[in-house]
Write an enzyme that holds these catalytic residues in place. Structure first.
Site, mmCIF file in Angstrom:
data_model
loop_
_atom_site.group_PDB
_atom_site.id
_atom_site.type_symbol
_atom_site.label_atom_id
_atom_site.label_comp_id
_atom_site.label_asym_id
_atom_site.label_seq_id
_atom_site.Cartn_x
_atom_site.Cartn_y
_atom_site.Cartn_z
ATOM 1 N N GLY A 1 -12.730 -75.361 58.304
ATOM 2 C CA GLY A 1 -11.873 -74.286 57.801
ATOM 3 C C GLY A 1 -10.645 -74.847 57.086
ATOM 4 N N TYR B 1 -30.019 -74.975 64.540
ATOM 5 C CA TYR B 1 -28.951 -74.017 64.237
ATOM 6 C C TYR B 1 -29.332 -72.631 64.775
ATOM 7 C CZ TYR B 1 -26.319 -70.554 61.638
ATOM 8 O OH TYR B 1 -25.564 -69.459 61.318
ATOM 9 N N ASN C 1 -10.261 -75.236 64.593
ATOM 10 C CA ASN C 1 -9.961 -76.679 64.665
ATOM 11 C C ASN C 1 -9.756 -77.289 63.280
ATOM 12 O OD1 ASN C 1 -12.517 -76.946 63.584
ATOM 13 N ND2 ASN C 1 -13.449 -77.827 65.418
HETATM 14 N N1 UFG Z 1 -31.673 -72.647 47.044
HETATM 15 C C1 UFG Z 1 -32.080 -73.278 45.872
HETATM 16 N N2 UFG Z 1 -31.284 -74.262 45.373
HETATM 17 C C2 UFG Z 1 -30.126 -74.661 45.970
HETATM 18 C C3 UFG Z 1 -29.722 -74.004 47.174
HETATM 19 C C4 UFG Z 1 -30.537 -73.002 47.685
HETATM 20 O O1 UFG Z 1 -33.121 -72.959 45.300
HETATM 21 O O2 UFG Z 1 -29.474 -75.579 45.472
HETATM 22 C C5 UFG Z 1 -32.523 -71.580 47.602
HETATM 23 C C6 UFG Z 1 -32.999 -71.858 49.014
HETATM 24 O O3 UFG Z 1 -34.173 -72.635 48.983
HETATM 25 C C7 UFG Z 1 -33.207 -70.446 49.548
HETATM 26 C C8 UFG Z 1 -32.151 -69.620 48.805
HETATM 27 O O4 UFG Z 1 -31.756 -70.407 47.684
HETATM 28 O O5 UFG Z 1 -34.458 -69.981 49.177
HETATM 29 C C9 UFG Z 1 -30.921 -69.339 49.656
HETATM 30 O O6 UFG Z 1 -30.479 -70.576 50.215
HETATM 31 P P1 UFG Z 1 -29.102 -70.733 51.012
HETATM 32 O O7 UFG Z 1 -29.007 -72.163 51.407
HETATM 33 O O8 UFG Z 1 -27.986 -70.146 50.209
HETATM 34 O O9 UFG Z 1 -29.293 -69.794 52.272
HETATM 35 P P2 UFG Z 1 -30.443 -69.816 53.393
HETATM 36 O O10 UFG Z 1 -31.296 -68.618 53.138
HETATM 37 O O11 UFG Z 1 -31.128 -71.107 53.495
HETATM 38 O O12 UFG Z 1 -29.567 -69.742 54.695
HETATM 39 C C10 UFG Z 1 -28.747 -68.666 55.048
HETATM 40 C C11 UFG Z 1 -27.550 -69.144 55.817
HETATM 41 C C12 UFG Z 1 -27.967 -69.840 57.084
HETATM 42 C C13 UFG Z 1 -28.845 -68.961 57.879
HETATM 43 C C14 UFG Z 1 -29.967 -68.415 57.054
HETATM 44 C C15 UFG Z 1 -30.682 -67.350 57.831
HETATM 45 O O13 UFG Z 1 -26.826 -70.038 55.015
HETATM 46 O O14 UFG Z 1 -26.810 -70.147 57.822
HETATM 47 O O15 UFG Z 1 -29.469 -67.818 55.847
HETATM 48 O O16 UFG Z 1 -31.738 -66.854 57.123
HETATM 49 F F1 UFG Z 1 -29.392 -69.662 58.892
#
Ligand code: UFG
Length: 325
Positions: free
Chosen positions: A37, A141, A33
């Site tokens: 993307g 989610y 959609n």
């Molecule tokens: N982090 C920071 N600073 C930032 C962004 C992230 O320190 O600005 C940290 C987060 O706290 C986390 C790590 O970096 O510890 C990774 O964060 P992301 O947001 O990149 O990824 P997540 O682990 O939160 O999430 C990912 C996917 C989700 C999914 C999840 C499943 O993006 O869609 O893994 O574990 F649900």
């Protein structure tokens, strides 16, 4: 060669699927959609512009594309947003997937590879996490993706649908040829945000807490290169095409990297010091999520090749500097 309908084919992971399906001799047809993307990401086959919530367009897409199987990436995937607006996630991810499965049944398409998530495990007490860990999501989610896994089971029991649900850990990196890559707006993921700080497009990267029970106090995640992730999808597709049964598989490498280690890897790869600042914890972040990926390796012969932090960072950086949409 098979015709594959790729929902979310204009997104980060879906566009890599289209490129690699094409390279493997298949014919990807993107269905998207274009809300998150990019039209410019659809370079490897036709685009059918449509929404999974619009059942008429979906039925018409199956008529037009005549696919033999579906790869289903289309979804909203921002954990924080899902907490603020659960209806959006249940409608888009769950109702959208229900419409897709029903359109598949009506069109007689019986094979699907589905993009699930480690977020279905919530805060597991296993380390590393195997597929048999209890699935207890802690946000809408993760709950929406788990609901779709249940839907796949029910459609198999009633209609014989064969499915592979891949539970992704942290996807990173980009096409090594930098034709496509990750471009979320707004961006919430660690690697692209660190690269934004490296490029000077943001002042710094904020580390969300250094008081976790990990060696350096920051959260540990299992990062997998998007191309390795898609390799698994293509192996999964081949498995279903050859008459293989349904599978539920984790996708990650089994190696954990802390937030600090990711930032240090960017420093090292780019030969600079990325500006960083310490912040407070982000709600809902488990301290450590590391995958046991042995089932995917055994079931499909999957062997990650580019999931080395330096390679993921370098590929993402090349894309960022040359290819963004
Ligand atoms: N982090 C920071 N600073 C930032 C962004 C992230 O320190 O600005 C940290 C987060 O706290 C986390 C790590 O970096 O510890 C990774 O964060 P992301 O947001 O990149 O990824 P997540 O682990 O939160 O999430 C990912 C996917 C989700 C999914 C999840 C499943 O993006 O869609 O893994 O574990 F649900």
């Amino acid at each position: 060669m098979s015709r594959i309908l790729v929902t979310g084919g204009a997104g980060y992971i879906g566009s890599h699927a289209c490129k690699m399906l094409r390279a493997a001799g298949h014919e990807p047809i993107a269905f998207d959609n274009l809300r998150t993307g990019w039209k410019a990401a659809v370079k490897f086959g036709p685009l059918i512009e449509g929404d999974l919530l619009d059942r008429d367009t979906l039925a018409a897409a199956f008529k037009e594309a005549q696919p033999e199987a579906v790869m289903h990436f289309a979804a909203l995937s921002n954990v924080g947003e899902s907490v603020k607006d659960p209806e959006l996630y249940w409608r888009n991810n769950v109702t959208g997937s229900l419409n897709l499965l029903s359109a598949m049944r009506d069109a007689g398409v019986g094979k699907i590879v589905f993009s699930s998530t480690a977020a279905t495990y919530g805060e597991p007490d296993q380390d590393p996490i195997t597929e048999t860990a209890p699935q207890k999501p802690i946000n809408p989610y993760g709950a929406s993706k788990l609901a779709v896994e249940a839907m796949l089971d029910d459609f198999e029991a009633a209609h014989g649908l064969k499915s592979i649900a891949f539970r992704y850990f942290n996807v990173a990196g980009a096409d090594p040829e930098a034709e496509i890559g990750e471009d979320h707006r707004p961006e919430t993921h660690l690697v692209p945000l660190v690269l934004d700080a490296a490029a000077g497009d943001r002042e710094n990267i904020t580390i969300f807490g250094d008081d976790y029970a990990t060696p350096d106090g920051t959260c540990i995640r299992d990062y997998v290169h998007v191309c390795d992730l898609i390799d698994a999808h293509i192996l999964g597709l081949d498995h279903l095409m050859q008459g293989g049964g349904s599978l539920r598989l984790n996708l990650g490498t089994g190696h954990g990297f802390s937030v600090r280690e990711v930032i240090d890897a960017v420093d090292e790869a780019l030969q600079m010091k990325v500006p960083r600042k310490m912040g407070t914890r982000r709600g809902g972040d488990p301290a450590r999520l590391v995958c046991d990926g042995s089932r995917a390796k055994a079931a499909l012969g999957w062997a990650p090749k580019r999931s080395v932090m330096e390679t993921m960072v370098t590929d993402a950086w090349r894309w960022r500097q040359t290819g963004r949409y």
